[in-house]
Design a protein around this motif. Structure first.
Motif, PDB file in Angstrom:
ATOM      1  N   VAL A 222      19.617  44.630  55.596  1.00  0.00           N
ATOM      2  CA  VAL A 222      20.763  44.305  56.395  1.00  0.00           C
ATOM      3  C   VAL A 222      22.058  45.255  56.041  1.00  0.00           C
ATOM      4  CG1 VAL A 222      20.000  41.898  56.945  1.00  0.00           C
ATOM      5  CG2 VAL A 222      21.257  42.312  54.736  1.00  0.00           C
ATOM      6  N   TRP A 223      23.168  45.128  56.943  1.00  0.00           N
ATOM      7  CA  TRP A 223      24.270  45.643  56.545  1.00  0.00           C
ATOM      8  C   TRP A 223      25.150  44.462  55.780  1.00  0.00           C
ATOM      9  CZ3 TRP A 223      25.707  50.697  55.421  1.00  0.00           C
ATOM     10  CH2 TRP A 223      25.040  51.622  56.056  1.00  0.00           C
ATOM     11  N   THR A 224      25.848  44.981  54.695  1.00  0.00           N
ATOM     12  CA  THR A 224      27.062  43.739  54.446  1.00  0.00           C
ATOM     13  C   THR A 224      27.928  44.371  53.380  1.00  0.00           C
ATOM     14  OG1 THR A 224      27.047  41.646  53.054  1.00  0.00           O
ATOM     15  CG2 THR A 224      25.622  43.406  52.212  1.00  0.00           C
ATOM     16  N   ARG A 225      29.019  43.751  53.185  1.00  0.00           N
ATOM     17  CA  ARG A 225      30.169  44.046  52.298  1.00  0.00           C
ATOM     18  C   ARG A 225      29.938  43.942  51.023  1.00  0.00           C
ATOM     19  NH1 ARG A 225      33.429  46.744  56.734  1.00  0.00           N
ATOM     20  NH2 ARG A 225      33.195  45.357  58.333  1.00  0.00           N
ATOM     21  N   ILE A 226      30.555  44.779  49.928  1.00  0.00           N
ATOM     22  CA  ILE A 226      30.302  44.612  48.895  1.00  0.00           C
ATOM     23  C   ILE A 226      31.089  43.316  47.996  1.00  0.00           C
ATOM     24  CG2 ILE A 226      31.702  45.306  46.496  1.00  0.00           C
ATOM     25  CD1 ILE A 226      29.216  47.028  47.101  1.00  0.00           C
ATOM     26  N   GLY A 227      32.074  42.783  48.930  1.00  0.00           N
ATOM     27  CA  GLY A 227      32.328  41.794  48.634  1.00  0.00           C
ATOM     28  C   GLY A 227      31.736  40.607  48.862  1.00  0.00           C
ATOM     29  N   TYR A 228      30.764  40.474  49.704  1.00  0.00           N
ATOM     30  CA  TYR A 228      29.753  39.327  49.789  1.00  0.00           C
ATOM     31  C   TYR A 228      28.652  39.291  48.659  1.00  0.00           C
ATOM     32  CZ  TYR A 228      26.920  36.182  52.249  1.00  0.00           C
ATOM     33  OH  TYR A 228      26.171  34.818  52.706  1.00  0.00           O
ATOM     34  N   LEU A 229      28.493  40.443  48.356  1.00  0.00           N
ATOM     35  CA  LEU A 229      27.444  40.585  46.963  1.00  0.00           C
ATOM     36  C   LEU A 229      27.947  40.410  45.605  1.00  0.00           C
ATOM     37  CD1 LEU A 229      25.705  43.868  48.476  1.00  0.00           C
ATOM     38  CD2 LEU A 229      25.014  41.307  48.918  1.00  0.00           C
ATOM     39  N   PHE A 230      29.197  40.868  45.517  1.00  0.00           N
ATOM     40  CA  PHE A 230      29.662  40.850  44.174  1.00  0.00           C
ATOM     41  C   PHE A 230      31.004  40.259  44.224  1.00  0.00           C
ATOM     42  CE2 PHE A 230      27.182  44.411  44.156  1.00  0.00           C
ATOM     43  CZ  PHE A 230      26.456  44.565  43.218  1.00  0.00           C
ATOM     44  N   ALA A 231      31.325  39.152  43.025  1.00  0.00           N
ATOM     45  CA  ALA A 231      32.607  39.008  42.528  1.00  0.00           C
ATOM     46  C   ALA A 231      33.293  40.241  41.910  1.00  0.00           C
ATOM     47  CB  ALA A 231      32.635  37.758  41.741  1.00  0.00           C
ATOM     48  N   HIS A 232      34.455  40.541  42.470  1.00  0.00           N
ATOM     49  CA  HIS A 232      35.015  41.341  41.804  1.00  0.00           C
ATOM     50  C   HIS A 232      36.652  41.190  41.502  1.00  0.00           C
ATOM     51  CE1 HIS A 232      37.149  42.590  45.672  1.00  0.00           C
ATOM     52  NE2 HIS A 232      36.323  42.138  46.126  1.00  0.00           N
ATOM     53  N   ASN A 233      37.231  41.899  40.432  1.00  0.00           N
ATOM     54  CA  ASN A 233      38.758  41.876  40.199  1.00  0.00           C
ATOM     55  C   ASN A 233      38.902  42.958  39.398  1.00  0.00           C
ATOM     56  OD1 ASN A 233      37.361  39.799  38.192  1.00  0.00           O
ATOM     57  ND2 ASN A 233      38.766  41.007  37.140  1.00  0.00           N
ATOM     58  N   ASN A 234      40.369  43.424  39.120  1.00  0.00           N
ATOM     59  CA  ASN A 234      40.775  44.493  38.344  1.00  0.00           C
ATOM     60  C   ASN A 234      41.156  43.871  36.870  1.00  0.00           C
ATOM     61  OD1 ASN A 234      41.745  44.902  41.146  1.00  0.00           O
ATOM     62  ND2 ASN A 234      41.704  47.065  40.310  1.00  0.00           N
ATOM     63  N   GLY A 235      41.291  44.797  36.018  1.00  0.00           N
ATOM     64  CA  GLY A 235      41.704  44.377  34.461  1.00  0.00           C
ATOM     65  C   GLY A 235      43.141  44.061  34.536  1.00  0.00           C
ATOM     66  N   LYS A 236      43.546  44.407  33.536  1.00  0.00           N
ATOM     67  CA  LYS A 236      44.991  43.906  33.133  1.00  0.00           C
ATOM     68  C   LYS A 236      46.009  44.991  33.149  1.00  0.00           C
ATOM     69  CE  LYS A 236      48.180  41.672  29.937  1.00  0.00           C
ATOM     70  NZ  LYS A 236      48.265  40.729  28.760  1.00  0.00           N
ATOM     71  N   GLN A 237      47.129  44.960  33.837  1.00  0.00           N
ATOM     72  CA  GLN A 237      47.913  46.065  33.881  1.00  0.00           C
ATOM     73  C   GLN A 237      48.711  46.207  32.529  1.00  0.00           C
ATOM     74  OE1 GLN A 237      50.873  45.667  37.178  1.00  0.00           O
ATOM     75  NE2 GLN A 237      51.989  47.744  36.703  1.00  0.00           N
ATOM     76  N   LEU A 238      48.967  47.416  32.146  1.00  0.00           N
ATOM     77  CA  LEU A 238      49.530  47.907  30.901  1.00  0.00           C
ATOM     78  C   LEU A 238      51.148  47.501  31.001  1.00  0.00           C
ATOM     79  CD1 LEU A 238      49.199  48.646  27.830  1.00  0.00           C
ATOM     80  CD2 LEU A 238      49.365  51.175  28.801  1.00  0.00           C
ATOM     81  N   ASN A 239      51.511  46.492  30.116  1.00  0.00           N
ATOM     82  CA  ASN A 239      53.032  46.273  30.185  1.00  0.00           C
ATOM     83  C   ASN A 239      53.525  46.275  28.687  1.00  0.00           C
ATOM     84  OD1 ASN A 239      55.495  45.375  30.184  1.00  0.00           O
ATOM     85  ND2 ASN A 239      54.965  43.783  31.960  1.00  0.00           N
ATOM     86  N   LYS A 240      54.336  47.241  28.429  1.00  0.00           N
ATOM     87  CA  LYS A 240      54.871  47.493  26.991  1.00  0.00           C
ATOM     88  C   LYS A 240      55.737  46.264  26.444  1.00  0.00           C
ATOM     89  CE  LYS A 240      54.271  52.353  26.485  1.00  0.00           C
ATOM     90  NZ  LYS A 240      54.949  53.634  25.931  1.00  0.00           N
ATOM     91  N   GLY A 241      56.165  45.423  27.644  1.00  0.00           N
ATOM     92  CA  GLY A 241      57.198  44.369  27.224  1.00  0.00           C
ATOM     93  C   GLY A 241      56.404  43.093  27.106  1.00  0.00           C
ATOM     94  N   ASN A 242      54.991  43.003  27.421  1.00  0.00           N
ATOM     95  CA  ASN A 242      54.426  41.870  27.367  1.00  0.00           C
ATOM     96  C   ASN A 242      53.512  41.840  25.956  1.00  0.00           C
ATOM     97  OD1 ASN A 242      52.554  39.737  27.621  1.00  0.00           O
ATOM     98  ND2 ASN A 242      51.725  40.346  29.469  1.00  0.00           N
ATOM     99  N   THR A 243      54.015  40.956  25.055  1.00  0.00           N
ATOM    100  CA  THR A 243      53.370  41.129  23.736  1.00  0.00           C
ATOM    101  C   THR A 243      52.576  39.892  23.544  1.00  0.00           C
ATOM    102  OG1 THR A 243      55.437  40.104  22.910  1.00  0.00           O
ATOM    103  CG2 THR A 243      55.215  42.695  22.741  1.00  0.00           C
ATOM    104  N   ALA A 244      52.529  38.783  24.419  1.00  0.00           N
ATOM    105  CA  ALA A 244      51.831  37.755  24.144  1.00  0.00           C
ATOM    106  C   ALA A 244      50.232  37.753  24.216  1.00  0.00           C
ATOM    107  CB  ALA A 244      52.248  36.716  25.448  1.00  0.00           C
ATOM    108  N   GLY A 245      49.604  37.253  23.307  1.00  0.00           N
ATOM    109  CA  GLY A 245      48.165  37.044  23.194  1.00  0.00           C
ATOM    110  C   GLY A 245      47.393  38.076  22.185  1.00  0.00           C
TER     111      GLY A 245
END
Length: 331
Positions: A171-194
């Motif tokens: 069958v044809w399908t979309r990647i988003g149907y098969l996989f849960a997906h997300n990006n990582g974290k954006q680099l922000n030098k002002g963010n020091t929490a964690g």
């Protein structure tokens, strides 16, 4: 005069014996001859008649060597281009269902889609997934041989978007149907929490593996770790740069991700390597391409909607095994 043939000296100065130890880089990073080297370098002085014969022989041989070198360079280029073309051909046969035979006992890809739907419904009930995930598309071929996509109550003719025919049990399908997906974290030098943790970005991710030397660190809060962390088996895909460049994280330890990398994790057991090869094929054939300004991008929406052919699970595994067997023979 009658002591030395100047071309004999010239050829001496071009030998590795002279050149390899002759130069160093000065303060301006320019190569220079080491002080005293020229005056003190041992020089093999042959009789003048032999110098002349050596120079004449070099004059005969060098054009032949240059011609051979150019021919070898051309042959090397042909071999590289042939290797690339053969790999491309193998991948094309693979994702069109022509590399291995279909086996009726291996069920159908439609059953995989049903299993994914059940898993999503389960996660929605458990509060692990938004209900909107259940409205993903269903693609099928109508009696009129056209392809349709059903999204909720909307039915769309997508025949023009289908790049090639696939076997009946695929069958044809979309990647988003098969996989849960997300990006990582954006680099922000002002963010020091964690907590400071090592992370990778697109410069660490290559088709043949990861380069993990000199990893940088940034802080991740507890609530960000699960979303931004890759574990063994996740398919990681570049958002920018070499768009769609992918690799499977195959280490026993987890790693954090910067936002230019997509993390794909299947909802149920699939052969993730099969989809890695799909991204590889889409990359070399120019199927994947973004519309960013100055740099091609592969947004989360574009990734989610990427069309892919889906074979039954066992056939996915057989296809991958055959691809890797053939690739080994090309090396």
């Amino acid at each position: 005069g009658e002591t030395i043939n100047r071309y004999y000296v010239l050829y001496f100065l071009e030998t590795p014996y002279f050149i390899d130890e002759a130069t160093f880089k000065g303060t301006a990073n320019q190569q220079r001859i080491i002080v005293g080297y020229l005056e003190n370098k041992l020089f093999p002085l042959a009789p003048l008649a032999e110098q002349n014969r050596i120079v004449d022989k070099i004059g005969i041989l060098m054009p032949i060597i240059d011609k051979y070198s150019k021919s070898q360079d051309k042959l090397d280029k042909i071999n590289v281009e042939l290797n690339i073309a053969l790999k491309k051909s193998i991948l094309q046969e693979a994702i069109q269902g022509k590399l291995v035979p279909q086996i009726a006992e291996e069920s159908t890809a439609k059953e995989l889609l049903d299993q994914i739907k059940e898993e999503k419904e389960k996660r929605v009930k458990e509060g692990k997934l938004k209900e909107s995930a259940l409205s993903d598309s269903v693609i099928y071929k109508g009696d009129d041989n056209k392809y349709y996509e059903n999204i909720g109550n909307n039915l769309v003719d997508i025949t023009d978007d289908i790049p090639f025919e696939i076997p009946n049990n695929w069958v044809w399908t979309r990647i988003g149907y098969l996989f849960a997906h997300n990006n990582g974290k954006q680099l922000n030098k002002g963010n020091t929490a964690g907590t400071l943790m090592e992370y990778i970005t697109t410069s660490n991710l290559y088709w043949d593996g990861f380069r993990l030397d000199h990893l940088k660190m940034m802080p991740f809060e507890e609530s960000e770790i699960e979303r931004c962390q890759a574990i063994k088996g996740d398919l990681l895909v570049c958002e920018g740069g070499d768009v769609g460049r992918s690799c499977i994280w195959d280490y026993d330890f987890p790693i954090m991700l910067q936002n230019h990398i997509h993390k794909l994790r299947p909802y149920i057991d699939v052969c993730t390597k099969f989809f890695y090869y799909i991204f590889n094929f889409y990359n070399v054939t120019g199927v994947i391409g973004g519309k960013g300004i100055g740099i091609q991008g592969f947004s989360a929406k574009a990734l989610h909607n990427t069309l892919v052919p889906l074979p039954p699970l066992q056939e996915q595994q057989r296809i991958v095994a055959q691809i890797e067997k053939l690739f080994e023979q090309l090396i």
